[in-house]
Design an enzyme around this catalytic site. Structure first.
Site, PDB file in Angstrom:
ATOM      1  N   HIS A  76       1.042  -0.722   0.161  1.00 14.05           N
ATOM      2  CA  HIS A  76       0.263  -0.460   0.579  1.00 14.05           C
ATOM      3  C   HIS A  76       0.719   1.128  -0.010  1.00 14.05           C
ATOM      4  O   HIS A  76       0.680   2.161  -1.044  1.00 14.05           O
ATOM      5  CB  HIS A  76      -1.205  -0.160   1.400  1.00 14.05           C
ATOM      6  CG  HIS A  76      -1.617   0.757   1.718  1.00 14.05           C
ATOM      7  ND1 HIS A  76      -2.944   1.419   0.926  1.00 14.05           N
ATOM      8  CD2 HIS A  76      -1.270   2.045   1.949  1.00 14.05           C
ATOM      9  CE1 HIS A  76      -3.385   2.450   0.738  1.00 14.05           C
ATOM     10  NE2 HIS A  76      -2.367   3.147   1.850  1.00 14.05           N
ATOM     11  N   GLU A  77       1.916   1.177   0.076  1.00 11.30           N
ATOM     12  CA  GLU A  77       3.036   2.151   0.934  1.00 11.30           C
ATOM     13  C   GLU A  77       2.931   2.548  -0.052  1.00 11.30           C
ATOM     14  O   GLU A  77       3.590   3.845  -0.712  1.00 11.30           O
ATOM     15  CB  GLU A  77       4.156   2.433   1.562  1.00 11.30           C
ATOM     16  CG  GLU A  77       2.487   2.079   3.539  1.00 11.30           C
ATOM     17  CD  GLU A  77       1.965   3.378   3.761  1.00 11.30           C
ATOM     18  OE1 GLU A  77       2.279   4.465   2.737  1.00 11.30           O
ATOM     19  OE2 GLU A  77       1.384   3.407   4.438  1.00 11.30           O
ATOM     20  N   GLU A  91      -6.332   6.634  -1.225  1.00 13.41           N
ATOM     21  CA  GLU A  91      -6.033   5.907  -0.242  1.00 13.41           C
ATOM     22  C   GLU A  91      -6.591   4.282  -0.772  1.00 13.41           C
ATOM     23  O   GLU A  91      -6.053   2.790  -0.546  1.00 13.41           O
ATOM     24  CB  GLU A  91      -6.887   5.941   0.960  1.00 13.41           C
ATOM     25  CG  GLU A  91      -6.003   6.665   2.091  1.00 13.41           C
ATOM     26  CD  GLU A  91      -4.677   6.260   2.868  1.00 13.41           C
ATOM     27  OE1 GLU A  91      -5.254   5.060   2.825  1.00 13.41           O
ATOM     28  OE2 GLU A  91      -3.752   7.365   2.446  1.00 13.41           O
ATOM     29  N   HIS A 109       1.940   4.607  -3.374  1.00 16.05           N
ATOM     30  CA  HIS A 109       1.109   5.878  -2.901  1.00 16.05           C
ATOM     31  C   HIS A 109       2.442   6.439  -3.823  1.00 16.05           C
ATOM     32  O   HIS A 109       2.172   7.340  -4.734  1.00 16.05           O
ATOM     33  CB  HIS A 109       1.699   6.204  -1.408  1.00 16.05           C
ATOM     34  CG  HIS A 109       0.406   5.964  -0.557  1.00 16.05           C
ATOM     35  ND1 HIS A 109      -1.111   6.348  -1.412  1.00 16.05           N
ATOM     36  CD2 HIS A 109       0.265   5.670   0.555  1.00 16.05           C
ATOM     37  CE1 HIS A 109      -2.414   6.361  -0.296  1.00 16.05           C
ATOM     38  NE2 HIS A 109      -1.374   5.444   0.959  1.00 16.05           N
TER      39      HIS A 109
END
Length: 262
Positions: free
Chosen positions: A128-129, A189, A132
């Protein structure tokens, strides 16, 4: 090289905004004002500041475990033009958090390991990070802030002014203790969730564990998450529902399961 200053008038921002329109990896329209090299240098500077201000973990076993999971994720990422390799640092803190910065910088707080209880759940967070970064979300937030604050002068490289440095660090997701709060929006997100589980699955991790991770997060928060309408993040229940649906559409990757020992 001495720092340059970007100063945009309202008309200049409008023209620049039109010329800087691009698409995210999922096809969403974005306005990006800063170059990859500028963002990478900013990410590297911010990371160095964090390493000076935060307590870095010296636990060899924890570092090896986190690095193993992070490397499995980043090995699935195409080579980036603005940096050569990813750097992973574990911070000794009770924060249940992790982050990735432009320039290939990944930070993991030891508190996260109490909630992400296995390699697949940790891979959920790191995927997920990293997503980003790949989706230019930090750049997008800084660009939006630049447009909102018409005429603001921001140094390309040094960001010598404290006000601007704090804004930039916050835009990179480093939290309110480093500046004003510029949270990722729900759209960003959700986009990072979608890209992240694809990354973790491609790396050989079990994407089903992403659902369990967010159940753990919900339990750890003790029901203190604000109502979704008032939050920039999807609620835990919405996130779980969306991930459950998305997992059904993932390709069947054949990457062997990593063996990262906690």
């Amino acid at each position: 090289m001495s720092p340059k200053l970007k100063t945009f008038t309202l008309g200049g921002l409008f023209v620049l905004g039109l010329s800087a329109c691009t698409s995210s990896p999922t096809g969403r329209s974005q306005v990006i004002l800063f170059s990859d090299s500028e963002m990478s240098q900013l990410g590297a500077q911010s990371f160095e500041q964090m390493k000076q201000n935060e307590k870095v973990s010296n636990d060899a076993k924890v570092n090896a475990y986190v690095t193993c999971v992070a490397n499995a994720i980043t090995n699935q990422v195409p080579k980036q033009s603005s940096f050569d390799q990813w750097e992973v640092v574990v911070f000794n803190s009770d924060q249940v958090n992790a982050f990735a910065l432009p320039g290939g910088k990944i930070g993991v707080y030891t508190g996260l390991l109490k909630v992400a209880t296995n390699q697949d759940q940790l891979a959920t967070v790191l995927g997920h990070e990293v997503a980003h970064v790949l989706a230019n979300h930090g750049n997008e937030r800084m660009s939006r802030s630049q447009i909102t604050n018409t005429g603001l002068q921001v140094s390309d490289f040094a960001l010598a002014g404290t006000e601007y440095k704090e804004m930039a660090m916050s835009a990179l997701g480093l939290g309110v203790e480093y500046g004003i709060n510029l949270p990722y929006g729900r759209t960003q997100e959700t986009e990072a969730d979608i890209m992240g589980i694809d990354l973790m699955a491609k790396a050989g991790f079990n994407p089903q564990q992403s659902v369990q991770l967010w159940k753990n997060m919900a339990k750890a928060s003790g029901g203190n998450q604000p109502p979704e309408l008032l939050s920039t993040h999807p609620s835990h229940s919405t996130r779980i529902q969306d991930l459950t649906k998305e997992i059904k559409h993932l390709p069947q990757y054949t990457t062997p399961t990593p063996n990262c020992q906690a």
